[in-house]
Design a protein around this motif. Sequence first.
Motif, PDB file in Angstrom:
ATOM      1  N   ASN A  73       0.842  -1.195   0.000  1.00 13.33           N
ATOM      2  CA  ASN A  73       0.000   0.000   0.000  1.00 13.33           C
ATOM      3  C   ASN A  73       0.880   1.250   0.000  1.00 13.33           C
ATOM      4  O   ASN A  73       1.513   1.558   1.013  1.00 13.33           O
ATOM      5  CB  ASN A  73      -0.914   0.012   1.230  1.00 13.33           C
ATOM      6  CG  ASN A  73      -1.931  -1.110   1.187  1.00 13.33           C
ATOM      7  OD1 ASN A  73      -2.445  -1.454   0.129  1.00 13.33           O
ATOM      8  ND2 ASN A  73      -2.233  -1.682   2.345  1.00 13.33           N
ATOM      9  N   ARG A 110       2.013   5.125   0.314  1.00 10.21           N
ATOM     10  CA  ARG A 110       1.576   6.177   1.224  1.00 10.21           C
ATOM     11  C   ARG A 110       1.153   7.412   0.449  1.00 10.21           C
ATOM     12  O   ARG A 110       1.732   7.763  -0.572  1.00 10.21           O
ATOM     13  CB  ARG A 110       2.685   6.545   2.206  1.00 10.21           C
ATOM     14  CG  ARG A 110       3.170   5.381   3.054  1.00 10.21           C
ATOM     15  CD  ARG A 110       4.099   5.854   4.145  1.00 10.21           C
ATOM     16  NE  ARG A 110       3.392   6.657   5.140  1.00 10.21           N
ATOM     17  CZ  ARG A 110       3.994   7.235   6.178  1.00 10.21           C
ATOM     18  NH1 ARG A 110       5.302   7.106   6.342  1.00 10.21           N
ATOM     19  NH2 ARG A 110       3.298   7.939   7.032  1.00 10.21           N
ATOM     20  N   GLN A 158       0.625   3.702  -9.110  1.00  9.91           N
ATOM     21  CA  GLN A 158       0.051   2.810  -8.104  1.00  9.91           C
ATOM     22  C   GLN A 158       1.105   2.178  -7.198  1.00  9.91           C
ATOM     23  O   GLN A 158       0.771   1.678  -6.131  1.00  9.91           O
ATOM     24  CB  GLN A 158      -0.759   1.712  -8.793  1.00  9.91           C
ATOM     25  CG  GLN A 158       0.050   0.862  -9.764  1.00  9.91           C
ATOM     26  CD  GLN A 158      -0.830  -0.106 -10.536  1.00  9.91           C
ATOM     27  OE1 GLN A 158      -2.012  -0.210 -10.255  1.00  9.91           O
ATOM     28  NE2 GLN A 158      -0.258  -0.804 -11.495  1.00  9.91           N
TER      29      GLN A 158
END
Length: 458
Positions: A322, A324, A351
């Motif tokens: 993921n 930031r 992404q």
Amino acid sequence: MAKNKSVFMCQECGYESPKWMGKCPGCHQWNTMVEEVIKKDTPTRGLSASSSSGTQQKPQSIVSVKSEQEPRINTHTTELNRVLGGGIVPGSLVLVGGDPGIGKSTLLLQTSAKLAEHGQKVLYISGEESVKQTKLRSDRLDIAAEELFVLAETDLDLIEKAVNDINPSVVIIDSIQTVYRPEVTSAPGSVSQVRECTSHFMRIAKTKGIAIFIVGHVTKEGAIAGPRMLEHMVDAVLYFEGERHHTYRILRAVKNRFGSTNEIGVFEMKELGLAEVLNPSEIFLEERSKGVAGSTVVASLEGTRPMLVEIQALVSPTSFGNPRRMATGIDHNRVSLLMAVLEKRVGLLLQNQDAYLNVAGGVRLDEPAVDLSVAVSIASSFRDAPTRPTDVIIGEVGLTGEVRRVSRIDQRIHEAAKLGFERAIIPDKNLGGWTIPKGIEVIGVSTVEETLHYTLGG
């Protein structure tokens, strides 16, 4: 004699319950219910100005009411006058909020001194400092005005007596959370006390024509402590913002019955107090690095004032699942939306990239006209391609990648030209209908991809 009734009241929203609950049903906050005793024999007092003065007001046709321009009191501080809409309106109730140590008391004490030096009688009431402590602070700020009266008191009845004795033009209450009314049994700072004391100050302001400033503490979420009704009762709500480790402070009007909202005033905290910043654009851009990727300049409009601010972006690869997304001075969700537009409409693979956005100088930008500048900053950092240091970029970005028109483009471009910028990238729908100042080239764009072609070469 009737028995006293005990209720549990939420200290955040004022919700009442006959029993204690861990979570407030009104605002859904935890551990905010506090027991308060309501005396049955305490007479309730109305909030209308007519009832407190003892005269009965009769309904009038609005056509027969004479509309006379209220004479405003000049604060002799240009930035504060701008935020208030031209000065202090007699009989107004103004709420000033801000983080602890940000400079609320300093601002109001300096304003009180300037008013007193120009013939206005001012009563400064401190519930957090003694008179000698206030005097020490005034000595540090080099304040000495005979018409400035100081009182250290928290009892509402004694405060009202002092106001009647002195009859000042302006009253400062620092702060509303420390003032209490003896008839109300709850502790100072509770919802009941804050609500009752504010309504009483409102009656004093309206019936006597005295302008009253009240200081309100803020919660950890940034909202003014006490019931939400507090902001609805007053005539104006001013927020004093800024980072404690930065010298610049911003006074922002979020509500003003006598002027424009979203006006801002810029101050700089110095050794001798707060100093006005009359040209904030030049201040916010003086430390800008030239020829560095991820830096753009936008002309943002805060109230009636155009202000040029630098937007910085840092995009770097991440090894985590993921990435930031962090933003300072701009909405985090708006940054995520613009990155999705860049990935879908322009083809930038973001992404797997961490993104950090910052508005230099501690300013907070809320208007959509900064979208295009944010998008170009992200693309510039991602491609490691710097933009021209003399470019200013303005525009709102839609979900399909189009660049939409913004308001008052002529004021923004004139401010950029005044500071020496040579080229402005604006929405093509904003071209025409206004005069382009000399020395600056204006380019209209319709999409984000077209904007990147002009600023980054493709």
